[in-house]
Scaffold this motif. Structure first.
Motif, PDB file in Angstrom:
ATOM      1  N   PHE A  29     -55.115 -12.069  31.669  1.00  0.00           N
ATOM      2  CA  PHE A  29     -54.737 -13.022  32.710  1.00  0.00           C
ATOM      3  C   PHE A  29     -53.886 -12.338  33.780  1.00  0.00           C
ATOM      4  N   ALA A  30     -52.972 -11.475  33.378  1.00  0.00           N
ATOM      5  CA  ALA A  30     -52.112 -10.782  34.337  1.00  0.00           C
ATOM      6  C   ALA A  30     -52.927  -9.970  35.332  1.00  0.00           C
ATOM      7  N   ASP A  31     -54.100  -9.514  34.925  1.00  0.00           N
ATOM      8  CA  ASP A  31     -54.949  -8.689  35.777  1.00  0.00           C
ATOM      9  C   ASP A  31     -55.869  -9.488  36.696  1.00  0.00           C
ATOM     10  N   LEU A  32     -55.827 -10.821  36.630  1.00  0.00           N
ATOM     11  CA  LEU A  32     -56.703 -11.637  37.463  1.00  0.00           C
ATOM     12  C   LEU A  32     -56.362 -11.454  38.947  1.00  0.00           C
ATOM     13  N   PRO A  33     -57.368 -11.228  39.776  1.00  0.00           N
ATOM     14  CA  PRO A  33     -57.120 -11.095  41.209  1.00  0.00           C
ATOM     15  C   PRO A  33     -56.520 -12.377  41.787  1.00  0.00           C
ATOM     16  N   GLY A  34     -55.426 -12.235  42.517  1.00  0.00           N
ATOM     17  CA  GLY A  34     -54.828 -13.377  43.189  1.00  0.00           C
ATOM     18  C   GLY A  34     -53.900 -14.227  42.350  1.00  0.00           C
ATOM     19  N   LEU A  35     -53.721 -13.892  41.064  1.00  0.00           N
ATOM     20  CA  LEU A  35     -52.805 -14.660  40.230  1.00  0.00           C
ATOM     21  C   LEU A  35     -51.390 -14.133  40.433  1.00  0.00           C
ATOM     22  N   ILE A  36     -50.501 -15.001  40.892  1.00  0.00           N
ATOM     23  CA  ILE A  36     -49.104 -14.624  41.056  1.00  0.00           C
ATOM     24  C   ILE A  36     -48.404 -14.698  39.709  1.00  0.00           C
ATOM     25  N   SER A  37     -48.598 -15.795  38.987  1.00  0.00           N
ATOM     26  CA  SER A  37     -48.012 -15.928  37.648  1.00  0.00           C
ATOM     27  C   SER A  37     -48.726 -17.020  36.873  1.00  0.00           C
ATOM     28  N   LYS A  38     -48.608 -16.920  35.571  1.00  0.00           N
ATOM     29  CA  LYS A  38     -49.094 -17.958  34.665  1.00  0.00           C
ATOM     30  C   LYS A  38     -47.959 -18.279  33.713  1.00  0.00           C
ATOM     31  N   HIS A  39     -47.676 -19.562  33.577  1.00  0.00           N
ATOM     32  CA  HIS A  39     -46.668 -20.035  32.633  1.00  0.00           C
ATOM     33  C   HIS A  39     -47.419 -20.744  31.506  1.00  0.00           C
ATOM     34  N   TRP A  40     -47.265 -20.217  30.308  1.00  0.00           N
ATOM     35  CA  TRP A  40     -47.995 -20.709  29.139  1.00  0.00           C
ATOM     36  C   TRP A  40     -47.242 -21.915  28.571  1.00  0.00           C
ATOM     37  N   LEU A  41     -47.954 -23.011  28.343  1.00  0.00           N
ATOM     38  CA  LEU A  41     -47.337 -24.259  27.903  1.00  0.00           C
ATOM     39  C   LEU A  41     -47.664 -24.556  26.445  1.00  0.00           C
ATOM     40  N   ALA A  42     -46.692 -25.121  25.734  1.00  0.00           N
ATOM     41  CA  ALA A  42     -46.919 -25.501  24.339  1.00  0.00           C
ATOM     42  C   ALA A  42     -45.991 -26.655  23.983  1.00  0.00           C
ATOM     43  N   ASP A  43     -46.582 -27.739  23.482  1.00  0.00           N
ATOM     44  CA  ASP A  43     -45.824 -28.859  22.936  1.00  0.00           C
ATOM     45  C   ASP A  43     -46.479 -29.233  21.611  1.00  0.00           C
ATOM     46  N   GLU A  44     -45.982 -28.611  20.549  1.00  0.00           N
ATOM     47  CA  GLU A  44     -46.582 -28.806  19.230  1.00  0.00           C
ATOM     48  C   GLU A  44     -46.534 -30.270  18.813  1.00  0.00           C
ATOM     49  N   GLY A  45     -45.470 -30.980  19.170  1.00  0.00           N
ATOM     50  CA  GLY A  45     -45.317 -32.380  18.783  1.00  0.00           C
ATOM     51  C   GLY A  45     -46.423 -33.278  19.290  1.00  0.00           C
ATOM     52  N   SER A  46     -46.880 -33.018  20.513  1.00  0.00           N
ATOM     53  CA  SER A  46     -47.968 -33.833  21.076  1.00  0.00           C
ATOM     54  C   SER A  46     -49.311 -33.108  21.040  1.00  0.00           C
ATOM     55  N   ASN A  47     -49.325 -31.904  20.447  1.00  0.00           N
ATOM     56  CA  ASN A  47     -50.527 -31.074  20.402  1.00  0.00           C
ATOM     57  C   ASN A  47     -51.106 -30.866  21.804  1.00  0.00           C
ATOM     58  N   THR A  48     -50.234 -30.551  22.747  1.00  0.00           N
ATOM     59  CA  THR A  48     -50.649 -30.298  24.122  1.00  0.00           C
ATOM     60  C   THR A  48     -50.269 -28.868  24.493  1.00  0.00           C
ATOM     61  N   TYR A  49     -51.253 -28.130  24.966  1.00  0.00           N
ATOM     62  CA  TYR A  49     -51.081 -26.724  25.311  1.00  0.00           C
ATOM     63  C   TYR A  49     -51.741 -26.480  26.658  1.00  0.00           C
ATOM     64  N   GLY A  50     -51.543 -25.311  27.206  1.00  0.00           N
ATOM     65  CA  GLY A  50     -52.205 -24.982  28.458  1.00  0.00           C
ATOM     66  C   GLY A  50     -51.411 -24.005  29.285  1.00  0.00           C
ATOM     67  N   GLY A  51     -51.542 -24.142  30.604  1.00  0.00           N
ATOM     68  CA  GLY A  51     -50.858 -23.225  31.488  1.00  0.00           C
ATOM     69  C   GLY A  51     -50.686 -23.784  32.880  1.00  0.00           C
ATOM     70  N   VAL A  52     -49.673 -23.273  33.553  1.00  0.00           N
ATOM     71  CA  VAL A  52     -49.462 -23.528  34.970  1.00  0.00           C
ATOM     72  C   VAL A  52     -49.685 -22.193  35.669  1.00  0.00           C
ATOM     73  N   TYR A  53     -50.653 -22.168  36.548  1.00  0.00           N
ATOM     74  CA  TYR A  53     -51.048 -20.963  37.249  1.00  0.00           C
ATOM     75  C   TYR A  53     -50.610 -21.083  38.699  1.00  0.00           C
ATOM     76  N   ILE A  54     -50.027 -20.036  39.223  1.00  0.00           N
ATOM     77  CA  ILE A  54     -49.690 -19.981  40.638  1.00  0.00           C
ATOM     78  C   ILE A  54     -50.588 -18.931  41.271  1.00  0.00           C
ATOM     79  N   TRP A  55     -51.420 -19.380  42.188  1.00  0.00           N
ATOM     80  CA  TRP A  55     -52.424 -18.541  42.825  1.00  0.00           C
ATOM     81  C   TRP A  55     -52.034 -18.228  44.264  1.00  0.00           C
ATOM     82  N   GLU A  56     -52.391 -17.051  44.740  1.00  0.00           N
ATOM     83  CA  GLU A  56     -52.149 -16.666  46.129  1.00  0.00           C
ATOM     84  C   GLU A  56     -52.902 -17.558  47.100  1.00  0.00           C
ATOM     85  N   SER A  57     -54.086 -18.026  46.684  1.00  0.00           N
ATOM     86  CA  SER A  57     -54.932 -18.805  47.589  1.00  0.00           C
ATOM     87  C   SER A  57     -55.867 -19.702  46.792  1.00  0.00           C
ATOM     88  N   GLU A  58     -56.424 -20.670  47.487  1.00  0.00           N
ATOM     89  CA  GLU A  58     -57.430 -21.539  46.883  1.00  0.00           C
ATOM     90  C   GLU A  58     -58.662 -20.715  46.488  1.00  0.00           C
TER      91      GLU A  58
END
Length: 100
Positions: A29-58
């Motif tokens: 993921f760090a090597d993806l073109p145009g990705l500024i950052s990815k924040h990995w999400l985890a909430d075991e209690g609600s079984n919700t996971y994922g990520g917040v991605y900040i991209w340079e452009s649409e």
């Protein structure tokens, strides 16, 4: 700049197995073109996971959406209820609140 939020539930794997996979894929993921950052999400209690991605452009975000890597997330049988949302940002207030 564009923001993408992906959420899903784990199906058939443990949170520990998921975290191990995340650790293995982080550099990919760090090597993806145009990705500024990815924040990995985890909430075991609600079984919700994922990520917040900040991209340079649409365009960079849409490049990821067209990639095999995103297809692997979207179609992964260990992830249920995958949802991907994308957002533009409000530049003025984001700068005031120390956004990138």
């Amino acid at each position: 700049m564009h923001i993408q939020v992906i959420n899903f539930n784990l199906a058939g794997i443990t949170p520990e197995q998921y975290e191990g996979g995340c650790n293995e894929l982080a550099q990919t993921f760090a090597d993806l073109p145009g990705l500024i950052s990815k924040h990995w999400l985890a909430d075991e209690g609600s079984n919700t996971y994922g990520g917040v991605y900040i991209w340079e452009s649409e365009e960079a975000l849409h490049g990821y959406l067209a990639s095999d890597l995103f297809a692997g997330v979207r179609d992964n049988p260990a992830f249920a209820n995958v949802v991907s949302n994308e957002f533009g940002i409000l530049e003025g207030p984001t700068q005031v609140t120390r956004g990138l």
